[in-house]
Motif scaffolding. Sequence first.
Motif, PDB file in Angstrom:
ATOM      1  N   TYR A  66      17.932  -2.697   0.235  1.00  0.00           N
ATOM      2  CA  TYR A  66      17.948  -2.023   1.525  1.00  0.00           C
ATOM      3  C   TYR A  66      19.325  -1.404   1.729  1.00  0.00           C
ATOM      4  N   ALA A  67      19.336  -0.160   2.154  1.00  0.00           N
ATOM      5  CA  ALA A  67      20.579   0.548   2.449  1.00  0.00           C
ATOM      6  C   ALA A  67      20.212   1.734   3.330  1.00  0.00           C
ATOM      7  N   ILE A  68      21.136   2.641   3.485  1.00  0.00           N
ATOM      8  CA  ILE A  68      20.828   3.887   4.169  1.00  0.00           C
ATOM      9  C   ILE A  68      20.481   4.872   3.065  1.00  0.00           C
ATOM     10  N   PRO A  69      19.195   5.193   2.879  1.00  0.00           N
ATOM     11  CA  PRO A  69      18.805   6.087   1.790  1.00  0.00           C
ATOM     12  C   PRO A  69      19.515   7.432   1.879  1.00  0.00           C
ATOM     13  N   SER A  70      19.820   7.960   0.718  1.00  0.00           N
ATOM     14  CA  SER A  70      20.521   9.233   0.623  1.00  0.00           C
ATOM     15  C   SER A  70      19.828  10.104  -0.409  1.00  0.00           C
ATOM     16  N   LEU A  71      19.866  11.402  -0.194  1.00  0.00           N
ATOM     17  CA  LEU A  71      19.308  12.327  -1.181  1.00  0.00           C
ATOM     18  C   LEU A  71      20.079  12.263  -2.490  1.00  0.00           C
ATOM     19  N   GLU A  72      21.317  11.773  -2.430  1.00  0.00           N
ATOM     20  CA  GLU A  72      22.135  11.647  -3.631  1.00  0.00           C
ATOM     21  C   GLU A  72      21.834  10.361  -4.395  1.00  0.00           C
ATOM     22  N   ASP A  73      21.071   9.461  -3.790  1.00  0.00           N
ATOM     23  CA  ASP A  73      20.698   8.209  -4.444  1.00  0.00           C
ATOM     24  C   ASP A  73      19.850   8.530  -5.670  1.00  0.00           C
ATOM     25  N   PRO A  74      20.224   8.006  -6.856  1.00  0.00           N
ATOM     26  CA  PRO A  74      19.441   8.323  -8.056  1.00  0.00           C
ATOM     27  C   PRO A  74      18.020   7.746  -8.009  1.00  0.00           C
ATOM     28  N   TRP A  75      17.782   6.740  -7.184  1.00  0.00           N
ATOM     29  CA  TRP A  75      16.453   6.141  -7.055  1.00  0.00           C
ATOM     30  C   TRP A  75      16.077   6.045  -5.577  1.00  0.00           C
ATOM     31  N   PRO A  76      16.013   7.173  -4.845  1.00  0.00           N
ATOM     32  CA  PRO A  76      15.825   7.105  -3.396  1.00  0.00           C
ATOM     33  C   PRO A  76      14.523   6.438  -2.966  1.00  0.00           C
ATOM     34  N   MET A  77      13.495   6.503  -3.795  1.00  0.00           N
ATOM     35  CA  MET A  77      12.222   5.893  -3.400  1.00  0.00           C
ATOM     36  C   MET A  77      12.258   4.381  -3.545  1.00  0.00           C
ATOM     37  N   GLU A  78      13.222   3.866  -4.302  1.00  0.00           N
ATOM     38  CA  GLU A  78      13.300   2.428  -4.523  1.00  0.00           C
ATOM     39  C   GLU A  78      14.155   1.718  -3.480  1.00  0.00           C
ATOM     40  N   THR A  79      14.989   2.464  -2.775  1.00  0.00           N
ATOM     41  CA  THR A  79      15.834   1.879  -1.741  1.00  0.00           C
ATOM     42  C   THR A  79      15.120   1.988  -0.409  1.00  0.00           C
ATOM     43  N   LYS A  80      14.962   0.849   0.256  1.00  0.00           N
ATOM     44  CA  LYS A  80      14.313   0.845   1.565  1.00  0.00           C
ATOM     45  C   LYS A  80      15.351   1.085   2.655  1.00  0.00           C
ATOM     46  N   ASN A  81      14.914   1.656   3.745  1.00  0.00           N
ATOM     47  CA  ASN A  81      15.805   2.019   4.835  1.00  0.00           C
ATOM     48  C   ASN A  81      16.163   0.788   5.665  1.00  0.00           C
ATOM     49  N   GLU A  82      17.430   0.423   5.644  1.00  0.00           N
ATOM     50  CA  GLU A  82      17.894  -0.757   6.371  1.00  0.00           C
ATOM     51  C   GLU A  82      17.796  -0.587   7.881  1.00  0.00           C
ATOM     52  N   LYS A  83      17.714   0.649   8.363  1.00  0.00           N
ATOM     53  CA  LYS A  83      17.582   0.872   9.805  1.00  0.00           C
ATOM     54  C   LYS A  83      16.178   0.538  10.304  1.00  0.00           C
ATOM     55  N   ARG A  84      15.255   0.373   9.378  1.00  0.00           N
ATOM     56  CA  ARG A  84      13.872   0.026   9.756  1.00  0.00           C
ATOM     57  C   ARG A  84      13.517  -1.416   9.415  1.00  0.00           C
ATOM     58  N   ALA A  85      14.420  -2.131   8.772  1.00  0.00           N
ATOM     59  CA  ALA A  85      14.146  -3.502   8.325  1.00  0.00           C
ATOM     60  C   ALA A  85      14.758  -4.499   9.302  1.00  0.00           C
ATOM     61  N   LYS A  86      13.912  -5.292   9.922  1.00  0.00           N
ATOM     62  CA  LYS A  86      14.384  -6.291  10.884  1.00  0.00           C
ATOM     63  C   LYS A  86      14.636  -7.628  10.184  1.00  0.00           C
ATOM     64  N   LEU A  87      15.643  -8.319  10.661  1.00  0.00           N
ATOM     65  CA  LEU A  87      16.012  -9.620  10.121  1.00  0.00           C
ATOM     66  C   LEU A  87      14.819 -10.563  10.104  1.00  0.00           C
ATOM     67  N   SER A  88      14.053 -10.592  11.173  1.00  0.00           N
ATOM     68  CA  SER A  88      12.911 -11.514  11.272  1.00  0.00           C
ATOM     69  C   SER A  88      11.825 -11.228  10.230  1.00  0.00           C
ATOM     70  N   LYS A  89      11.777 -10.010   9.722  1.00  0.00           N
ATOM     71  CA  LYS A  89      10.759  -9.646   8.719  1.00  0.00           C
ATOM     72  C   LYS A  89      11.230  -9.950   7.304  1.00  0.00           C
ATOM     73  N   ILE A  90      12.515  -9.731   7.028  1.00  0.00           N
ATOM     74  CA  ILE A  90      12.981  -9.952   5.654  1.00  0.00           C
ATOM     75  C   ILE A  90      13.368 -11.417   5.403  1.00  0.00           C
ATOM     76  N   ALA A  91      13.623 -12.158   6.468  1.00  0.00           N
ATOM     77  CA  ALA A  91      13.978 -13.577   6.354  1.00  0.00           C
ATOM     78  C   ALA A  91      13.212 -14.345   7.432  1.00  0.00           C
ATOM     79  N   PRO A  92      11.896 -14.534   7.230  1.00  0.00           N
ATOM     80  CA  PRO A  92      11.060 -15.060   8.308  1.00  0.00           C
ATOM     81  C   PRO A  92      11.187 -16.566   8.588  1.00  0.00           C
ATOM     82  N   ALA A  93      11.913 -17.300   7.731  1.00  0.00           N
ATOM     83  CA  ALA A  93      11.951 -18.751   7.909  1.00  0.00           C
ATOM     84  C   ALA A  93      13.355 -19.307   7.658  1.00  0.00           C
ATOM     85  N   GLU A  94      13.589 -20.482   8.217  1.00  0.00           N
ATOM     86  CA  GLU A  94      14.838 -21.179   7.930  1.00  0.00           C
ATOM     87  C   GLU A  94      14.934 -21.418   6.426  1.00  0.00           C
ATOM     88  N   ALA A  95      16.147 -21.439   5.922  1.00  0.00           N
ATOM     89  CA  ALA A  95      16.472 -21.613   4.497  1.00  0.00           C
ATOM     90  C   ALA A  95      16.219 -20.344   3.678  1.00  0.00           C
TER      91      ALA A  95
END
Length: 191
Positions: A66-95
């Motif tokens: 996850y990062a801020i995708p850029s047109l200069e990114d060599p693999w832009p389709m593989e990087t997810k947009n961190e502005k759309r990723a919520k903490l509760s979704k990527i880390a849904p549980a303790e530990a």
Amino acid sequence: MVMQKKTEPISVYQLNVTLEDIEPPIWRRIQVKGDATLFKLHRIIQLAMGWEDYHLHEFIVGEEYYAIPSLEDPWPMETKNEKRAKLSKIAPAEASRFVYEYDLGDSWYHDILVEKIFQPKKDLAHPVCVDGKRSAPPEDCGGTGGYEEFLEIISDPKHPDHEDMLRWAGGDFDPERFDKDTVNRRLRKMK
């Protein structure tokens, strides 16, 4: 008379953010709302570590980046947009664990552990640092190896680069310093 439904406060995540490959450890324990995006978490970590956000960064969650995708990114389709990723979704549980990498040249890897998730009595007004240890390395000091060399030089007043290195670091640098109040003042000002 229309009764308004009382909304529950958003869950709070207590995260332990530890800079990898440094002994003794440099870490921060922060509390942040579960609906925070990874972009906001990046800003929180920058403030908690006392860094200036000069460099690129990314989050690594399992096999996903996850990062801020850029047109200069060599693999832009593989990087997810961190502005759309919520903490509760990527880390849904303790530990849950994931990685934050800051400065893709120096590669400061941070292990992020979800220590606990709790329901507060009222909404968290802003992120809070509840504990931590040691100063983060100065920006642009050259990664783990460069930081070790930096510490050797500033601890030896007879080293030929001692004065220059201290001047470069802003006049002084105490690797053991951690001031929770200063961190929380920065976090309160965050927009």
